[in-house]
Design a protein around this motif. Structure first.
Motif, PDB file in Angstrom:
ATOM      1  N   UNK A 123       0.853  -1.172   0.000  1.00 57.26           N
ATOM      2  CA  UNK A 123       0.000   0.000   0.000  1.00 57.26           C
ATOM      3  C   UNK A 123       0.897   1.232   0.000  1.00 57.26           C
ATOM      4  N   UNK A 124       0.320   2.373  -0.282  1.00 58.27           N
ATOM      5  CA  UNK A 124       1.101   3.610  -0.225  1.00 58.27           C
ATOM      6  C   UNK A 124       0.217   4.755   0.237  1.00 58.27           C
ATOM      7  N   UNK A 125       0.879   5.747   0.815  1.00 56.63           N
ATOM      8  CA  UNK A 125       0.170   6.933   1.267  1.00 56.63           C
ATOM      9  C   UNK A 125       1.000   8.160   0.941  1.00 56.63           C
ATOM     10  N   UNK A 126       0.446   9.003   0.088  1.00 59.23           N
ATOM     11  CA  UNK A 126       1.086  10.253  -0.286  1.00 59.23           C
ATOM     12  C   UNK A 126       0.659  11.343   0.693  1.00 59.23           C
ATOM     13  N   UNK A 127       1.454  12.402   0.804  1.00 54.92           N
ATOM     14  CA  UNK A 127       1.096  13.493   1.738  1.00 54.92           C
ATOM     15  C   UNK A 127      -0.284  14.051   1.429  1.00 54.92           C
ATOM     16  N   UNK A 128      -1.100  14.146   2.459  1.00 53.30           N
ATOM     17  CA  UNK A 128      -2.430  14.718   2.316  1.00 53.30           C
ATOM     18  C   UNK A 128      -3.447  13.808   1.672  1.00 53.30           C
ATOM     19  N   UNK A 129      -3.052  12.559   1.423  1.00 56.09           N
ATOM     20  CA  UNK A 129      -3.981  11.621   0.783  1.00 56.09           C
ATOM     21  C   UNK A 129      -4.194  10.401   1.661  1.00 56.09           C
ATOM     22  N   UNK A 130      -5.252   9.673   1.358  1.00 54.67           N
ATOM     23  CA  UNK A 130      -5.516   8.439   2.086  1.00 54.67           C
ATOM     24  C   UNK A 130      -4.610   7.329   1.563  1.00 54.67           C
ATOM     25  N   UNK A 131      -4.416   6.359   2.416  1.00 54.34           N
ATOM     26  CA  UNK A 131      -3.634   5.197   2.011  1.00 54.34           C
ATOM     27  C   UNK A 131      -4.375   4.457   0.899  1.00 54.34           C
ATOM     28  N   UNK A 132      -3.622   3.978  -0.087  1.00 61.73           N
ATOM     29  CA  UNK A 132      -4.251   3.271  -1.204  1.00 61.73           C
ATOM     30  C   UNK A 132      -3.534   1.951  -1.480  1.00 61.73           C
ATOM     31  N   UNK A 133      -4.300   1.048  -2.011  1.00 61.27           N
ATOM     32  CA  UNK A 133      -3.800  -0.276  -2.392  1.00 61.27           C
ATOM     33  C   UNK A 133      -2.891  -0.159  -3.602  1.00 61.27           C
ATOM     34  N   UNK A 134      -1.826  -0.955  -3.612  1.00 58.74           N
ATOM     35  CA  UNK A 134      -0.908  -0.988  -4.749  1.00 58.74           C
ATOM     36  C   UNK A 134      -0.899  -2.367  -5.403  1.00 58.74           C
ATOM     37  N   UNK A 135      -0.660  -3.404  -4.600  1.00 52.64           N
ATOM     38  CA  UNK A 135      -0.558  -4.755  -5.160  1.00 52.64           C
ATOM     39  C   UNK A 135      -0.724  -5.777  -4.048  1.00 52.64           C
ATOM     40  N   UNK A 136      -1.138  -6.994  -4.431  1.00 58.25           N
ATOM     41  CA  UNK A 136      -1.265  -8.079  -3.467  1.00 58.25           C
ATOM     42  C   UNK A 136      -0.917  -9.401  -4.129  1.00 58.25           C
ATOM     43  N   UNK A 137      -0.409 -10.318  -3.320  1.00 57.86           N
ATOM     44  CA  UNK A 137      -0.037 -11.643  -3.809  1.00 57.86           C
ATOM     45  C   UNK A 137      -0.502 -12.679  -2.803  1.00 57.86           C
ATOM     46  N   UNK A 138      -1.175 -13.727  -3.288  1.00 53.40           N
ATOM     47  CA  UNK A 138      -1.682 -14.761  -2.413  1.00 53.40           C
ATOM     48  C   UNK A 138      -0.583 -15.599  -1.805  1.00 53.40           C
ATOM     49  N   UNK A 139      -0.965 -16.411  -0.786  1.00 53.83           N
ATOM     50  CA  UNK A 139       0.058 -17.168  -0.078  1.00 53.83           C
ATOM     51  C   UNK A 139       0.702 -18.245  -0.954  1.00 53.83           C
ATOM     52  N   UNK A 198       9.323 -14.588  -1.818  1.00 55.73           N
ATOM     53  CA  UNK A 198      10.279 -15.667  -1.652  1.00 55.73           C
ATOM     54  C   UNK A 198      10.008 -16.276  -0.289  1.00 55.73           C
ATOM     55  N   UNK A 199       9.318 -17.398  -0.275  1.00 53.02           N
ATOM     56  CA  UNK A 199       8.941 -18.007   0.997  1.00 53.02           C
ATOM     57  C   UNK A 199      10.150 -18.532   1.766  1.00 53.02           C
ATOM     58  N   UNK A 200      11.223 -18.821   1.073  1.00 53.91           N
ATOM     59  CA  UNK A 200      12.435 -19.288   1.757  1.00 53.91           C
ATOM     60  C   UNK A 200      13.081 -18.164   2.555  1.00 53.91           C
ATOM     61  N   UNK A 201      12.848 -16.932   2.106  1.00 52.24           N
ATOM     62  CA  UNK A 201      13.431 -15.766   2.780  1.00 52.24           C
ATOM     63  C   UNK A 201      12.408 -14.979   3.580  1.00 52.24           C
ATOM     64  N   UNK A 202      11.159 -15.470   3.609  1.00 51.49           N
ATOM     65  CA  UNK A 202      10.093 -14.764   4.342  1.00 51.49           C
ATOM     66  C   UNK A 202       9.996 -13.303   3.913  1.00 51.49           C
TER      67      UNK A 202
END
Length: 127
Positions: free
Chosen positions: A37-53, A73-77
């Protein structure tokens, strides 16, 4: 205690690239759906990307499609966000978040409860 620690932020010129990392400790990373997620100054937090388990389900916010790539990388958590062709409007604090057995397609909903959050890393794109 589950901890998420982001790194890799910084100052980059427009058109440049950065790779963010989010290292997870204290919990079963392989069972977590992860999101950025990301949040720019003066703005609400917004979704960027997601990846399933499993790593098989990936979703992006429309404005980053074709420029950003989420991976894990599940080996590196660790979950990554490769950001290319950066624009000034990508300037924000970037956060990673986790939800055990979460639905990645739901991460874009502001009311979808996520279990864990990192402290954020600043990305600044100069034009």
């Amino acid at each position: 205690q589950v901890q998420l620690v982001e790194s890799g932020g910084g100052l980059v010129q427009a058109g440049g690239s950065l790779r963010l990392s989010c290292a997870v400790s204290g919990g079963p990373f392989r069972l977590y759906t992860m999101g950025w997620f990301r949040q720019a100054p003066g703005k609400e937090r917004e979704f960027v990307a997601a990846i399933g388990w499993t790593g098989n389900s990936i979703y992006y916010e429309e404005s980053v499609k074709g420029r950003f790539t989420i991976s894990r990388d599940n080996a590196k958590n660790t979950v990554y966000l490769q950001m290319n062709s950066l624009r000034s409007e990508d300037t924000a604090v970037y956060f990673c978040a986790a939800k055990q057995f979460g639905l990645p397609e739901q991460f874009s909903r502001s009311d979808y409860p996520l279990n864990y959050w990192g402290q954020g890393t600043q990305v600044t794109v100069s034009s």
